[in-house]
Design a protein around this motif. Structure first.
Motif, PDB file in Angstrom:
ATOM      1  N   HIS A 146      -9.329   3.232   4.312  1.00  0.00           N
ATOM      2  CA  HIS A 146     -10.354   2.439   4.526  1.00  0.00           C
ATOM      3  C   HIS A 146     -10.496   1.708   3.188  1.00  0.00           C
ATOM      4  CE1 HIS A 146     -14.613   1.395   3.513  1.00  0.00           C
ATOM      5  NE2 HIS A 146     -14.679   0.689   4.954  1.00  0.00           N
ATOM      6  N   ASN A 147     -10.702   2.274   2.018  1.00  0.00           N
ATOM      7  CA  ASN A 147     -10.829   1.887   0.985  1.00  0.00           C
ATOM      8  C   ASN A 147      -9.751   0.629   0.478  1.00  0.00           C
ATOM      9  OD1 ASN A 147     -13.178   2.963   0.848  1.00  0.00           O
ATOM     10  ND2 ASN A 147     -12.728   4.553  -0.681  1.00  0.00           N
ATOM     11  N   ALA A 148      -8.552   1.089   0.746  1.00  0.00           N
ATOM     12  CA  ALA A 148      -7.530   0.307   0.125  1.00  0.00           C
ATOM     13  C   ALA A 148      -7.556  -1.092   1.123  1.00  0.00           C
ATOM     14  CB  ALA A 148      -6.130   0.835   0.369  1.00  0.00           C
ATOM     15  N   ALA A 149      -7.785  -0.709   2.160  1.00  0.00           N
ATOM     16  CA  ALA A 149      -8.044  -2.249   3.011  1.00  0.00           C
ATOM     17  C   ALA A 149      -9.206  -2.842   2.640  1.00  0.00           C
ATOM     18  CB  ALA A 149      -8.141  -1.668   4.718  1.00  0.00           C
ATOM     19  N   TRP A 208     -12.357   0.183  -6.275  1.00  0.00           N
ATOM     20  CA  TRP A 208     -12.311   0.973  -5.042  1.00  0.00           C
ATOM     21  C   TRP A 208     -11.574   2.388  -5.337  1.00  0.00           C
ATOM     22  CZ3 TRP A 208     -14.834   0.295  -0.710  1.00  0.00           C
ATOM     23  CH2 TRP A 208     -15.399  -0.956  -0.402  1.00  0.00           C
ATOM     24  N   GLY A 209     -11.082   2.676  -6.482  1.00  0.00           N
ATOM     25  CA  GLY A 209     -10.530   3.778  -6.594  1.00  0.00           C
ATOM     26  C   GLY A 209      -9.107   3.802  -6.167  1.00  0.00           C
ATOM     27  N   VAL A 210      -8.501   2.675  -5.619  1.00  0.00           N
ATOM     28  CA  VAL A 210      -7.142   2.827  -5.332  1.00  0.00           C
ATOM     29  C   VAL A 210      -6.066   1.742  -6.085  1.00  0.00           C
ATOM     30  CG1 VAL A 210      -7.785   2.846  -2.730  1.00  0.00           C
ATOM     31  CG2 VAL A 210      -7.651   0.559  -3.717  1.00  0.00           C
ATOM     32  N   GLU A 211      -6.593   1.394  -7.245  1.00  0.00           N
ATOM     33  CA  GLU A 211      -5.851   0.256  -7.867  1.00  0.00           C
ATOM     34  C   GLU A 211      -4.889   1.260  -8.767  1.00  0.00           C
ATOM     35  OE1 GLU A 211      -9.835  -1.174  -7.199  1.00  0.00           O
ATOM     36  OE2 GLU A 211      -9.198   0.444  -7.867  1.00  0.00           O
ATOM     37  N   PHE A 257      -1.651  -0.954  -4.297  1.00  0.00           N
ATOM     38  CA  PHE A 257      -2.739  -0.028  -3.956  1.00  0.00           C
ATOM     39  C   PHE A 257      -2.190   1.303  -3.475  1.00  0.00           C
ATOM     40  CE2 PHE A 257      -4.485  -4.621  -3.732  1.00  0.00           C
ATOM     41  CZ  PHE A 257      -4.871  -4.476  -4.902  1.00  0.00           C
ATOM     42  N   LEU A 258      -3.057   2.433  -3.777  1.00  0.00           N
ATOM     43  CA  LEU A 258      -2.831   3.776  -3.439  1.00  0.00           C
ATOM     44  C   LEU A 258      -3.952   3.866  -2.091  1.00  0.00           C
ATOM     45  CD1 LEU A 258      -3.230   5.680  -6.533  1.00  0.00           C
ATOM     46  CD2 LEU A 258      -1.015   5.285  -5.461  1.00  0.00           C
ATOM     47  N   CYS A 259      -3.277   4.064  -0.943  1.00  0.00           N
ATOM     48  CA  CYS A 259      -3.982   4.085   0.317  1.00  0.00           C
ATOM     49  C   CYS A 259      -4.024   5.591   0.700  1.00  0.00           C
ATOM     50  CB  CYS A 259      -3.507   3.153   1.380  1.00  0.00           C
ATOM     51  SG  CYS A 259      -1.935   3.752   2.329  1.00  0.00           S
ATOM     52  N   GLY A 260      -3.427   6.719   0.102  1.00  0.00           N
ATOM     53  CA  GLY A 260      -3.249   8.092   0.542  1.00  0.00           C
ATOM     54  C   GLY A 260      -4.139   8.903  -0.406  1.00  0.00           C
ATOM     55  N   SER A 261      -4.001  10.327  -0.254  1.00  0.00           N
ATOM     56  CA  SER A 261      -4.714  11.257  -0.891  1.00  0.00           C
ATOM     57  C   SER A 261      -4.714  10.953  -2.323  1.00  0.00           C
ATOM     58  CB  SER A 261      -4.234  12.625  -0.633  1.00  0.00           C
ATOM     59  OG  SER A 261      -4.539  12.762   0.763  1.00  0.00           O
ATOM     60  N   SER A 262      -3.815  10.687  -3.221  1.00  0.00           N
ATOM     61  CA  SER A 262      -3.753  10.326  -4.485  1.00  0.00           C
ATOM     62  C   SER A 262      -4.835   9.288  -5.100  1.00  0.00           C
ATOM     63  CB  SER A 262      -2.207  10.028  -5.095  1.00  0.00           C
ATOM     64  OG  SER A 262      -1.787   8.844  -4.485  1.00  0.00           O
ATOM     65  N   LEU A 313       0.841  -1.165  -0.067  1.00  0.00           N
ATOM     66  CA  LEU A 313       0.048   0.046  -0.005  1.00  0.00           C
ATOM     67  C   LEU A 313       0.880   1.113  -0.015  1.00  0.00           C
ATOM     68  CD1 LEU A 313      -2.739  -0.734   2.526  1.00  0.00           C
ATOM     69  CD2 LEU A 313      -2.562  -1.509   0.119  1.00  0.00           C
ATOM     70  N   VAL A 314       0.620   2.248  -0.910  1.00  0.00           N
ATOM     71  CA  VAL A 314       1.283   3.414  -1.054  1.00  0.00           C
ATOM     72  C   VAL A 314       0.499   4.469  -0.537  1.00  0.00           C
ATOM     73  CG1 VAL A 314       2.580   5.026  -2.720  1.00  0.00           C
ATOM     74  CG2 VAL A 314       2.386   2.252  -3.362  1.00  0.00           C
ATOM     75  N   ASN A 315       1.150   5.112   0.577  1.00  0.00           N
ATOM     76  CA  ASN A 315       0.572   6.097   1.380  1.00  0.00           C
ATOM     77  C   ASN A 315       1.445   7.614   0.820  1.00  0.00           C
ATOM     78  OD1 ASN A 315      -1.352   7.706   3.094  1.00  0.00           O
ATOM     79  ND2 ASN A 315      -0.082   7.354   4.786  1.00  0.00           N
ATOM     80  N   PHE A 316       1.696   7.626  -0.342  1.00  0.00           N
ATOM     81  CA  PHE A 316       2.058   9.018  -0.808  1.00  0.00           C
ATOM     82  C   PHE A 316       1.620   9.322  -2.331  1.00  0.00           C
ATOM     83  CE2 PHE A 316       5.843   6.010  -0.480  1.00  0.00           C
ATOM     84  CZ  PHE A 316       5.891   5.677  -1.808  1.00  0.00           C
ATOM     85  N   GLY A 317       1.986  10.314  -2.866  1.00  0.00           N
ATOM     86  CA  GLY A 317       1.442  10.637  -4.016  1.00  0.00           C
ATOM     87  C   GLY A 317       2.024   9.878  -5.171  1.00  0.00           C
TER      88      GLY A 317
END
Length: 551
Positions: free
Chosen positions: A522-525, A494-497, A504-509, A297-301
């Protein structure tokens, strides 16, 4: 220091609030989770820091108010958060017939708000029209908010949800199909009221009322649909309290943390995104480490992800950030020229300056031509009037307060060539903007450090990109997105792919990311847990196998 295991179910890059939300859900589901954070603290932009070392005051340095954090996540994770209502919604000073006056919209007294608009416009028609306009965003929130924690629906399906009555259809048309300026000009006549409403469409992005990209509409919705009310509240204890609760939830769920992590251990890629198993190389305390995970999971841009993946990054023009942030510590509240309300009532909401509708059209044009606007639109927040726990008892007794200024029409391009010089010029102009409404210079009210400097910290979009990695200082990471799928292939996701399997993206991007919401975390999880559940289900035999068994 934890003992680093060679394998984890999930590795999360970045321990901002979204990463903490994802870690909490995944840990509770029994997965092993490791969070890797480059800073020496947890929380990313959601943090409280002692910005001025000589004073015991912890400011919410970057993000500072909460509206988009779903109550469902708070309940699911058992977070003990107190989000406190501000008595004043907004305070806007103005000059009428040569006299200083002000527009005050209250969060607790509707009659007071109505009277204030009557004093400005001469009748209550504008107040009724403003209520009608804001009802559109309330209706939009009713139809769309719950979907933020669900897979994306198509634009067509979302539109059908609004095909109920004339008001719902008008909400969809005004907020999702036509430039926001049309509705603003259709409903409202007063320039100051129009400008007050427009600010929620401009905070953090560089746009204007009739922008054909509808960036202003998306930004407006971000500010108005949170928990179906759109009200922005002060987290008691500052943003650091939000992070502490989320960190405790993640640790209680079994998540492990490493800080001061350096992913740049070699000139080539340090994160293997292509394999079935994800391999992450990093350095900590001077030692090279390698871990493997099934999910990453990537929590940056996306801009930072591109650097680690070796892929190019192709931002759009609307992704440019537009912000000038100033954190200040006051010895006392400044005295106002407008005397209608006590200073405590005026300062505890959002204080607007130089944000008239036509004035902001002019400031947008001037900034777009590469110069600081003649009048710099901004808004100021004094959170200690709602929650004074972020300053020490001694400072509280002396009358100290913290204030934050957020400047609009300050795009990255203005600062990219001469950041230091432009920061000083912008700081001066924004202080002048506030000063025109005060009986005394704002500088006279600021606390003074031991070295004689004023307790004021300014950050440009360049500074924000350097500190947090946000592309061109965009506080949303990218341009805000719609709460529905705009491309056929997005519907049902989920919009995180990403283009990589199990990354998966788990941050603001992520789609529907941005602001302090926890939504992409939440959606990445949910995406990860859905894949695990799908993989664990026994596959139905194919028709050929079933036939062979029957023979």
């Amino acid at each position: 220091m934890i003992t680093i295991k060679p394998k984890y179910d999930v590795v999360i890059l970045g321990a901002g609030h979204n990463g903490l939300v994802a870690a909490s859900y995944l840990g509770r589901a029994g997965l092993s989770v490791l969070l890797l954070e480059k800073n020496d603290y947890i929380g990313g932009a959601t943090t409280s820091q002692k910005v001025f070392p000589d004073y015991d005051a912890k400011l919410s340095r970057y993000s500072y108010l909460v509206s988009l954090f779903p109550e469902k996540i708070i309940r699911d994770l058992g977070l003990k958060l107190e989000l406190r209502r501000r008595a004043t919604g907004s305070f806007t000073p103005y000059i009428k017939s040569g006299r200083h006056d002000c527009l005050l919209l209250s969060n607790v007294d509707e009659k007071q708000s109505r009277r204030s608009i009557v004093d400005l416009t001469g009748s209550d028609r504008e107040y009724e029209q403003m209520k009608r306009f804001y009802n559109l965003s309330r209706v939009f929130a009713e139809h769309s908010w719950d979907s933020m924690l669900e897979p994306l629906v198509s634009k067509e399906e979302m539109k059908l949800r609004f095909d109920l009555d004339d008001v719902s259809r008008e909400a969809w048309r005004s907020l999702a199909e036509e430039p926001l300026g049309r509705a603003l000009e259709r409903y409202l006549q007063d320039d100051l009221v129009r400008g007050l409403v427009l600010t929620d469409a401009k905070v953090g992005v560089f746009t204007h009322p009739h922008d054909p990209s509808l960036l202003q509409n998306r930004c407006f919705l971000y500010h108005l649909i949170g928990n179906k009310t759109g009200e922005w509240k002060v987290p008691v204890g500052g943003m650091g309290a939000v992070t502490r609760e989320l960190e405790e939830a993640a640790r209680s769920a079994g998540a492990e943390f490493l800080t001061n992590v350096d992913l740049s251990v070699s000139p080539d890629r340090t994160v293997d995104l292509g394999g079935k198993k994800k391999t992450i190389e990093f350095q900590i305390d001077g030692k090279k480490q390698t871990v493997e995970s099934r999910f990453l999971l990537v929590n940056f841009g996306r801009n930072v992800l591109a650097k680690y993946s070796g892929k190019g990054y192709h931002p759009e023009a609307v992704d440019e950030g537009s912000v000038f942030k100033m954190n200040m510590l006051l010895r006392r509240l400044p005295k106002l020229k407008a005397k209608k309300y006590p200073p405590e009532q005026a300062w505890c909401g959002t204080f607007h300056s130089d944000e008239g509708y036509e004035q902001m059209n002019a400031s947008y044009e001037q900034a777009g031509k590469g110069r600081l606007p003649d009048k710099t639109p901004c808004e100021v927040y004094c959170h200690t009037l709602t929650d004074n726990s972020i300053v020490s008892p001694d400072l509280r007794a002396k009358g100290f307060h913290t204030i934050t200024l957020f400047g609009l029409d300050a795009p990255y391009s203005l600062f990219s060539k001469e950041n230091e010089k432009m920061r000083k010029e912008a700081e001066k102009k924004f202080l002048e903007s506030m000063g025109q409404w005060l009986e005394e210079p704002l500088e006279d009210c600021l606390a003074v450090a031991r070295d004689g400097s004023l307790c004021i910290e300014s950050k440009t979009p360049v500074d924000i990109e350097n500190s947090l990695g946000m592309y061109h200082g965009n506080i949303f990471q990218d341009a805000p997105t719609w709460p529905f799928a705009t491309a056929k292939e997005q519907a049902g996701t989920w919009g995180v792919e990403t283009e990589w399997e199990n990354v998966f993206l788990c941050g603001s991007s992520a789609l529907r990311g941005g602001a302090v919401s926890g939504i992409p975390g939440h959606n990445a999880a949910m995406k990860v847990l859905g894949l695990i559940q799908k993989a664990s289900k026994p596959q139905r035999p194919t028709l050929d196998v079933e036939l062979s068994r029957s023979i």
